[in-house]
Design an enzyme around this catalytic site. Structure first.
Site, PDB file in Angstrom:
ATOM      1  N   ARG A   1      10.999   5.701   1.726  1.00  0.00           N
ATOM      2  CA  ARG A   1      10.620   5.550   3.132  1.00  0.00           C
ATOM      3  C   ARG A   1      10.420   4.083   3.547  1.00  0.00           C
ATOM      4  NH1 ARG A   1       4.207   7.320   3.545  1.00  0.00           N
ATOM      5  NH2 ARG A   1       3.416   5.561   2.344  1.00  0.00           N
TER       6      ARG A   1
ATOM      7  N   ARG B   1       6.286  -0.227   1.976  1.00  0.00           N
ATOM      8  CA  ARG B   1       4.886  -0.466   1.672  1.00  0.00           C
ATOM      9  C   ARG B   1       4.753  -0.949   0.242  1.00  0.00           C
ATOM     10  NH1 ARG B   1       0.723   4.198   3.540  1.00  0.00           N
ATOM     11  NH2 ARG B   1      -0.031   3.896   1.416  1.00  0.00           N
TER      12      ARG B   1
ATOM     13  N   ARG C   1      -1.474   7.161  -7.304  1.00  0.00           N
ATOM     14  CA  ARG C   1      -1.972   7.775  -6.052  1.00  0.00           C
ATOM     15  C   ARG C   1      -1.907   9.298  -6.143  1.00  0.00           C
ATOM     16  NH1 ARG C   1       2.055   4.806  -2.368  1.00  0.00           N
ATOM     17  NH2 ARG C   1       1.229   6.041  -0.642  1.00  0.00           N
TER      18      ARG C   1
ATOM     19  N   ARG D   1     -11.346  11.615   1.366  1.00  0.00           N
ATOM     20  CA  ARG D   1     -10.526  11.877   0.188  1.00  0.00           C
ATOM     21  C   ARG D   1     -11.377  12.385  -0.971  1.00  0.00           C
ATOM     22  NH1 ARG D   1      -6.281   7.893   1.987  1.00  0.00           N
ATOM     23  NH2 ARG D   1      -4.440   8.193   0.703  1.00  0.00           N
TER      24      ARG D   1
ATOM     25  N   LYS E   1       1.041  12.591   6.434  1.00  0.00           N
ATOM     26  CA  LYS E   1      -0.235  12.494   7.163  1.00  0.00           C
ATOM     27  C   LYS E   1      -0.141  11.508   8.329  1.00  0.00           C
ATOM     28  CE  LYS E   1      -2.727  11.334   3.527  1.00  0.00           C
ATOM     29  NZ  LYS E   1      -1.728  11.436   2.443  1.00  0.00           N
TER      30      LYS E   1
END
Ligand code: AMP
Length: 232
Positions: A136, A170, A181, A99, A23
């Site tokens: 990532r 992160r 999540r 969301r 996203k």
């Protein structure tokens, strides 16, 4: 030159999808092409946490655990961002909001009498999403995301290729938070996708492809452009 909407109105686009679907990457790219602000509620919260504002203190525990921030808090934060000139006059690409169905209903009220132009779901399997999140690195300055290099080099020490900012992992990209999540996505956001589909707003894009290919499909999904103004 920014892409015009075929009817000349501002673009108000939503980017949705599982955590890890891309996203941020796609939202930033799309906003650049459309010439509108890229607005990420996740970025707003992380910035508030870094600067130590009241909002930051209110949302920190939710982000750390991978839980959704309660709707009233998110809606208030988004509302003040949407009141800024750029979003009011040019439109926006919203990344990570809404969301929940309640957030989408609030957004409808915030933009009324205008409307959301399109909602794009980036589709990626849970397995692939988890793999991406576990490896990532994200630029602390511009949000650009890069996968871990195959040679296992110290990516965190390197600078972002786009802006020179620090590439970091992160805090909520660890396995327990990732799992929560992903659960939150199924519990709260899956019904929202159905809601958007019923309104004829939802288009899906296969996100399991190279970023440039996904970006081209996202552009195709955003309403027909006139042939002249559409260039990649
Ligand atoms: P993101 O950067 O979009 O992955 O969001 C990071 C975290 O911020 C999420 O895991 C939630 O804790 C919180 N968050 C961001 N956007 C929302 C939203 N629209 N509703 C509730 N929580 C959100």
């Amino acid at each position: 030159m920014a892409e015009e909407r075929s009817d000349g109105g501002p673009h108000r686009v939503l980017i949705l999808g599982r955590p890890g679907a891309g996203k941020g990457t796609q939202g930033i790219r799309l906003a650049e092409v459309l010439g509108v602000p890229h607005i990420s509620t996740g970025d707003i919260f992380r910035e508030a946490m870094t600067t130590g504002t009241l909002l930051g203190r209110d949302v920190a525990a939710y982000l750390e655990r991978g839980r959704l921030v309660p709707d009233p808090l998110v809606i208030r934060a988004l509302e003040s961002r949407l009141e800024e000139d750029d979003a009011r006059t040019r439109g926006f690409v919203l990344d990570g909001f809404p969301r929940t169905v309640a957030q989408a209903e609030a957004l409808e009220c915030l933009v009324a009498p205008e409307r959301i132009s399109r909602a794009v779901e980036l589709v990626l399997t849970e397995r692939e999403a988890t793999q991406r999140l576990l490896t990532r690195f994200v630029c602390a300055e511009c949000g650009h995301t890069v996968p871990r290099p195959v040679d296992g080099g110290r990516q965190a020490d390197r600078a972002c290729a786009r802006c020179g900012g620090a590439l970091l992992r992160r805090a909520d990209d660890d396995l327990p938070a990732i799992q929560r999540r992903l659960e939150e996505f199924e519990r709260a956001t899956r019904p929202l996708l159905e809601w958007l589909d019923l309104r004829g707003l939802l288009v899906t894009v296969d996100a399991d492809r190279p970023p440039d290919v996904v970006a081209a499909s996202v552009l195709d999904a955003i309403e027909p452009f006139s042939d002249q103004s559409f260039s990649r």
